[in-house]
Design a protein around this motif. Structure first.
Motif, PDB file in Angstrom:
ATOM      1  N   GLY A   1      38.563  42.678 -30.302  1.00 55.74           N
ATOM      2  CA  GLY A   1      38.441  43.699 -28.859  1.00 55.74           C
ATOM      3  C   GLY A   1      37.128  43.992 -28.672  1.00 55.74           C
ATOM      4  O   GLY A   1      36.669  44.432 -27.543  1.00 55.74           O
ATOM      5  N   ILE A   2      36.139  43.935 -29.711  1.00 56.59           N
ATOM      6  CA  ILE A   2      34.650  44.175 -29.545  1.00 56.59           C
ATOM      7  C   ILE A   2      33.838  42.840 -29.692  1.00 56.59           C
ATOM      8  O   ILE A   2      32.762  42.946 -29.883  1.00 56.59           O
ATOM      9  N   CYS A   3      34.465  41.852 -29.547  1.00 62.01           N
ATOM     10  CA  CYS A   3      33.805  40.404 -29.610  1.00 62.01           C
ATOM     11  C   CYS A   3      32.901  40.274 -28.147  1.00 62.01           C
ATOM     12  O   CYS A   3      33.754  40.415 -27.077  1.00 62.01           O
ATOM     13  N   PRO A   4      31.675  39.923 -28.123  1.00 60.86           N
ATOM     14  CA  PRO A   4      31.125  39.349 -27.081  1.00 60.86           C
ATOM     15  C   PRO A   4      31.733  38.254 -26.256  1.00 60.86           C
ATOM     16  O   PRO A   4      31.331  37.903 -25.290  1.00 60.86           O
ATOM     17  N   TRP A   5      32.418  37.341 -27.101  1.00 64.86           N
ATOM     18  CA  TRP A   5      33.041  36.219 -26.450  1.00 64.86           C
ATOM     19  C   TRP A   5      34.404  36.152 -26.350  1.00 64.86           C
ATOM     20  O   TRP A   5      35.428  35.125 -26.378  1.00 64.86           O
TER      21      TRP A   5
ATOM     22  N   ALA B   1      25.822  32.177 -24.251  1.00 65.61           N
ATOM     23  CA  ALA B   1      24.431  32.187 -24.773  1.00 65.61           C
ATOM     24  C   ALA B   1      23.972  33.800 -24.672  1.00 65.61           C
ATOM     25  O   ALA B   1      23.591  34.383 -25.565  1.00 65.61           O
ATOM     26  N   THR B   2      23.867  33.918 -23.421  1.00 67.90           N
ATOM     27  CA  THR B   2      23.127  35.370 -23.007  1.00 67.90           C
ATOM     28  C   THR B   2      23.931  36.324 -23.558  1.00 67.90           C
ATOM     29  O   THR B   2      23.452  37.341 -23.909  1.00 67.90           O
ATOM     30  N   ASP B   3      25.295  36.373 -23.474  1.00 70.28           N
ATOM     31  CA  ASP B   3      26.058  37.577 -23.755  1.00 70.28           C
ATOM     32  C   ASP B   3      26.152  37.587 -25.383  1.00 70.28           C
ATOM     33  O   ASP B   3      25.873  38.819 -25.791  1.00 70.28           O
ATOM     34  N   LEU B   4      25.892  36.529 -26.078  1.00 69.22           N
ATOM     35  CA  LEU B   4      25.802  36.565 -27.579  1.00 69.22           C
ATOM     36  C   LEU B   4      24.471  37.301 -27.832  1.00 69.22           C
ATOM     37  O   LEU B   4      24.559  38.088 -28.733  1.00 69.22           O
ATOM     38  N   LEU B   5      23.506  36.892 -27.242  1.00 70.59           N
ATOM     39  CA  LEU B   5      22.228  37.234 -27.733  1.00 70.59           C
ATOM     40  C   LEU B   5      21.954  38.824 -27.400  1.00 70.59           C
ATOM     41  O   LEU B   5      21.504  39.481 -28.099  1.00 70.59           O
ATOM     42  N   ASP B   6      22.665  39.128 -26.271  1.00 69.10           N
ATOM     43  CA  ASP B   6      22.682  40.721 -25.786  1.00 69.10           C
ATOM     44  C   ASP B   6      23.327  41.245 -27.217  1.00 69.10           C
ATOM     45  O   ASP B   6      22.714  42.336 -27.375  1.00 69.10           O
ATOM     46  N   TRP B   7      24.425  40.879 -27.528  1.00 72.96           N
ATOM     47  CA  TRP B   7      25.019  41.408 -28.619  1.00 72.96           C
ATOM     48  C   TRP B   7      24.374  41.684 -29.931  1.00 72.96           C
ATOM     49  O   TRP B   7      24.232  42.242 -30.542  1.00 72.96           O
ATOM     50  N   TYR B   8      23.566  40.238 -30.071  1.00 71.42           N
ATOM     51  CA  TYR B   8      22.922  40.192 -31.376  1.00 71.42           C
ATOM     52  C   TYR B   8      21.469  41.443 -31.367  1.00 71.42           C
ATOM     53  O   TYR B   8      21.256  41.809 -32.246  1.00 71.42           O
TER      54      TYR B   8
ATOM     55  N   TYR C   1      19.496  32.902 -31.503  1.00 69.55           N
ATOM     56  CA  TYR C   1      20.830  32.495 -31.382  1.00 69.55           C
ATOM     57  C   TYR C   1      21.781  31.933 -32.503  1.00 69.55           C
ATOM     58  O   TYR C   1      22.842  32.113 -32.790  1.00 69.55           O
ATOM     59  N   ALA C   2      20.955  30.945 -33.127  1.00 75.21           N
ATOM     60  CA  ALA C   2      21.855  30.471 -34.373  1.00 75.21           C
ATOM     61  C   ALA C   2      22.001  31.514 -35.347  1.00 75.21           C
ATOM     62  O   ALA C   2      23.046  31.591 -35.801  1.00 75.21           O
ATOM     63  N   GLN C   3      21.114  32.678 -35.507  1.00 75.23           N
ATOM     64  CA  GLN C   3      21.606  33.561 -36.290  1.00 75.23           C
ATOM     65  C   GLN C   3      22.529  34.474 -35.966  1.00 75.23           C
ATOM     66  O   GLN C   3      23.460  35.256 -36.556  1.00 75.23           O
ATOM     67  N   ALA C   4      22.599  34.573 -34.210  1.00 70.81           N
ATOM     68  CA  ALA C   4      23.621  35.470 -33.875  1.00 70.81           C
ATOM     69  C   ALA C   4      25.031  34.945 -33.917  1.00 70.81           C
ATOM     70  O   ALA C   4      26.137  35.693 -34.212  1.00 70.81           O
ATOM     71  N   VAL C   5      25.145  33.440 -33.901  1.00 71.56           N
ATOM     72  CA  VAL C   5      26.574  32.878 -34.130  1.00 71.56           C
ATOM     73  C   VAL C   5      26.946  33.290 -35.391  1.00 71.56           C
ATOM     74  O   VAL C   5      28.174  33.635 -35.773  1.00 71.56           O
ATOM     75  N   MET C   6      26.242  32.836 -36.402  1.00 71.00           N
ATOM     76  CA  MET C   6      26.458  33.423 -37.909  1.00 71.00           C
ATOM     77  C   MET C   6      27.087  34.796 -38.159  1.00 71.00           C
ATOM     78  O   MET C   6      27.923  35.041 -38.612  1.00 71.00           O
ATOM     79  N   ASP C   7      25.963  35.864 -37.350  1.00 69.13           N
ATOM     80  CA  ASP C   7      26.383  36.991 -37.581  1.00 69.13           C
ATOM     81  C   ASP C   7      27.930  37.345 -36.974  1.00 69.13           C
ATOM     82  O   ASP C   7      28.448  38.257 -37.492  1.00 69.13           O
TER      83      ASP C   7
END
Length: 353
Positions: free
Chosen positions: A206-210, A7-14, A186-192
């Protein structure tokens, strides 16, 4: 990798790559205490059902300019709202939009409930919409799963069960990751992520945070997921549309029944798109059959409409529908299939003189 770290990695990306949306409070503004407007969140979520972001943006901006609050929408004329909605499709959404706005205004003092269970009691608000509003507008830790999120979860957890049977499994996977901190972002980050990186074709791994914890990427089958069950072929239905214009320029239109396809929308008198015999024309006239049909595809069937056109003198009394003066007729307020009929009929009527 633990769920918190993901979650932290995704939010940082968002925080760096969040899409700019007219209904969204971005992460920078939200960090400064700007609170999303539940009305705008709700309106956008209803519009986005079965409809692309690109299509919704202009509709959303027009709606919120004309009806900036839920109370303003609740007080709006039904026909005007249906006219503004024309072209978005799935017209039951527009009818429920009005019902919901009026319930929120009259029964909740103009304030949307702030939790999922209470939101589910509102007209037209289902589990997904209730979760989205609760998370995005009120920052509650609800799991929000749309098509983008399903695709991300199928790849992240390498889930091969085909859709739609996989939905419960994908929702369960998504619920494991929903954080208690910044759940709305976070909810909007996963959709993005699903919309911009983990796309249906050629995902940009290659540029995916996950990319590190993604099981499908490790297995090399990410482009094959999610799997989908074969679709059944859509049947084709036929119908007839009568388009009459009076000598003073008025058009013969009727409002469709409140329930059913295109419920409450203006359209041309005609058949009910079934195998029943075609109805008689709505008035006595010399009707011309067009050689070209209006064709449209709905969710469950294809439609082919035979078009009959006529010019009539004023005054003329139809057996159904009513003549709308030319100055009050706006073709853009017709649903898409009726606009297709108009586009074909208008040229033919001009040729009739």
């Amino acid at each position: 990798m633990c769920e918190t770290a993901r979650a932290t990695d995704l939010l940082d990306w968002y925080d760096r790559h969040a899409r700019v949306m007219p209904w969204r409070v971005g992460p920078a503004a939200r960090a400064k205490g700007v609170v999303p407007d539940p009305y705008r969140v709700w309106l956008s979520e209803v519009m986005l059902q079965q409809t692309t972001v690109a299509t919704v943006k202009s509709y959303f901006e027009r709606f919120t300019r004309r009806w900036p609050t839920v109370a303003a929408l609740a007080a709006a004329d039904d026909g005007e709202v249906m006219g503004e909605w024309a072209g978005l499709g799935y017209y039951a959404r527009a009818r429920n939009l009005l019902k919901c706005a009026r319930v929120v205004t009259h029964d909740h003092g103009g304030r949307f409930p702030d939790n999922r269970d209470a939101l589910l009691t509102l007209p037209g608000v289902g589990p997904y919409t209730a979760s989205a509003i609760s998370a995005i507008a009120f920052d509650r830790a609800e799991t929000v799963v749309d098509g983008n999120v399903e695709r991300v979860m199928a790849r992240l957890f390498d889930i091969h069960t085909p859709l739609p049977a996989a939905k419960p499994e994908l929702t369960q996977a998504a619920s494991q990751l929903t954080p208690s901190v910044r759940p709305g972002d976070y909810a909007q980050a996963v959709m993005d992520l699903g919309a911009t990186i983990c796309t249906p074709r050629a995902p940009a791994c290659g540029i995916c945070p996950w990319r590190v914890p993604c099981r499908a990427r490790a297995a090399g089958n990410q482009a094959d997921l999610p799997r989908k069950s074969p679709k059944t072929a859509k049947p084709t239905r036929h119908g007839i549309a009568y388009v009459a214009q009076r000598s003073d320029g008025a058009w013969l239109l009727e409002r469709r029944p409140p329930k059913g396809l295109l419920g409450g929308m203006l359209g041309w008198p005609g058949s009910d798109w079934s195998d029943a015999p075609a109805p008689a024309p709505p008035l006595d006239a010399y009707w011309h059959s067009l050689t070209e049909e209006a064709r449209h595809t709905f969710t469950h069937f294809h439609l082919r409409l035979q078009i009959e056109v006529a010019r009539v003198e004023a005054p003329t009394m139809p057996s159904r529908g009513a003549f709308l003066p030319a100055e009050r007729f706006n073709p853009s307020e017709l649903p898409t299939v009726m606009r297709k009929v108009f586009d074909l009929a208008h040229g033919a009527l001009e040729n009739l003189g």
